[in-house]
Scaffold this motif. Structure first.
Motif, PDB file in Angstrom:
ATOM      1  N   PHE A  58      62.727  24.253  77.149  1.00  0.00           N
ATOM      2  CA  PHE A  58      63.993  24.542  76.472  1.00  0.00           C
ATOM      3  C   PHE A  58      64.552  23.245  75.904  1.00  0.00           C
ATOM      4  O   PHE A  58      64.705  22.267  76.646  1.00  0.00           O
ATOM      5  CB  PHE A  58      65.012  25.122  77.462  1.00  0.00           C
ATOM      6  CG  PHE A  58      64.580  26.390  78.134  1.00  0.00           C
ATOM      7  CD1 PHE A  58      64.704  27.621  77.501  1.00  0.00           C
ATOM      8  CD2 PHE A  58      64.063  26.361  79.419  1.00  0.00           C
ATOM      9  CE1 PHE A  58      64.316  28.797  78.146  1.00  0.00           C
ATOM     10  CE2 PHE A  58      63.675  27.529  80.071  1.00  0.00           C
ATOM     11  CZ  PHE A  58      63.803  28.750  79.428  1.00  0.00           C
ATOM     12  N   VAL A  64      63.928  21.305  80.738  1.00  0.00           N
ATOM     13  CA  VAL A  64      65.128  21.393  79.900  1.00  0.00           C
ATOM     14  C   VAL A  64      65.438  20.021  79.333  1.00  0.00           C
ATOM     15  O   VAL A  64      65.623  19.066  80.082  1.00  0.00           O
ATOM     16  CB  VAL A  64      66.355  21.905  80.692  1.00  0.00           C
ATOM     17  CG1 VAL A  64      67.559  22.053  79.761  1.00  0.00           C
ATOM     18  CG2 VAL A  64      66.051  23.220  81.386  1.00  0.00           C
ATOM     19  N   ILE A  94      69.369  30.444  79.035  1.00  0.00           N
ATOM     20  CA  ILE A  94      68.296  29.708  79.722  1.00  0.00           C
ATOM     21  C   ILE A  94      68.160  30.215  81.157  1.00  0.00           C
ATOM     22  O   ILE A  94      67.046  30.395  81.665  1.00  0.00           O
ATOM     23  CB  ILE A  94      68.545  28.180  79.667  1.00  0.00           C
ATOM     24  CG1 ILE A  94      68.416  27.682  78.226  1.00  0.00           C
ATOM     25  CG2 ILE A  94      67.566  27.426  80.576  1.00  0.00           C
ATOM     26  CD1 ILE A  94      68.885  26.251  78.008  1.00  0.00           C
TER      27      ILE A  94
END
Ligand code: 4G1
Length: 244
Positions: free
Chosen positions: A3, A33, A152
């Motif tokens: 992400f 992330v 997310i």
């Protein structure tokens, strides 16, 4: 799964997702992330990334250039770019996020999120890079970060291995479109209120039926919209809860 979040508040995103189940998934290398600070791509010496809006009106707009440079930076840092990743712009103009979108997004290897602030972002860069406009609901927020964090979170728990053995109960709710049945843990009696007898009986068939009936009834009362959808998809409610 990777992400990437384009944002003016990278700490907000990283700090939230470093906790709890998503935090464990990051440590275990199941998800990654990366928060990219759009301000790092400002080209002026004051590092400003917003300006007044053409045509007048109040407020400021995020400029196209730093957003575009942040996007280019992400694309150049990416290892496997056979498939150009989807860019999700968090905006109240988008399609309202739901569980089937979470399932769809969880099939991607890379997802890029773009979070707006102020009055939003210059339309030109949106036309150039955005593939999906996504909203988390109809209310006014100060920025797109919390919507991105929400998505997310919902997508991560669908990535294989992210939910551990002890989290597996979390699989159940919503999977077949019903709300969760009431649940109880020790003690058997709390301030005079007892745990329903059937749950202590050890009779698994009866327990399953009770839970299904409660799920159905609770959904009918609290979320008639979901209940109607469930009946259309599963018939008259004679079925069983499907777990997978
Ligand atoms: C007009 C809500 C403006 C808000 C109408 C859900 C809200 C991103 C979302 C706004 C945002 C309505 C979202 C509003 C969001 C620019 C920066 C847009 C923040 C911003 C109903 C402010 N899901 N809102 N405008 O809240 O980003 O994703």
């Amino acid at each position: 799964m990777n992400f990437y979040v384009m944002t003016l508040f990278p700490d907000m995103v990283i700090n939230c997702l470093s906790e709890s189940i998503t935090g464990r998934a990051i440590k275990n290398g199941l998800i990654n992330v990366e928060a990219v600070n759009i301000r790092d791509f400002a080209t002026n010496k004051y590092k400003h990334v917003d300006d007044y809006i053409y045509g007048g009106g109040s407020g400021m707009l995020m400029q196209a250039e730093p957003v575009y440079l942040a996007y280019k930076h992400i694309m150049e840092s990416m290892e496997n770019t056979e498939k150009t990743p989807r860019v999700l712009y968090m905006t109240p103009q988008g399609k309202t996020f739901n569980q089937s979108m979470a399932q769809e997004f969880s099939q991607e290897e890379n997802l890029i999120f773009l979070c707006g602030h102020y009055e939003g972002i210059d339309e030109r860069v949106l036309e150039m890079i955005v593939t999906d406009e996504v909203s988390v609901g109809d209310y006014v927020l100060t920025g797109g970060e919390i919507p991105a964090i929400t998505i997310i979170d919902a997508v991560s728990r669908l990535v294989p291995g992210v939910l551990g053995k002890d989290d597996s109960a979390l699989y159940e709710s919503f999977y077949d479109g019903l709300l969760e049945y009431p649940q109880y843990t020790r003690p058997e009696e709390f301030m005079g209120k007892k745990v329903p007898e059937v749950l202590l009986s050890g009779h698994h068939k009866n327990i399953e039926k009770w839970r299904y009936d409660m799920s159905l009834e609770r959904t009918r009362i609290k979320r008639p919209d979901l209940y109607e959808k469930y009946l259309k998809e599963h018939g008259d409610g004679q079925g069983k809860i499907q777990r997978n």
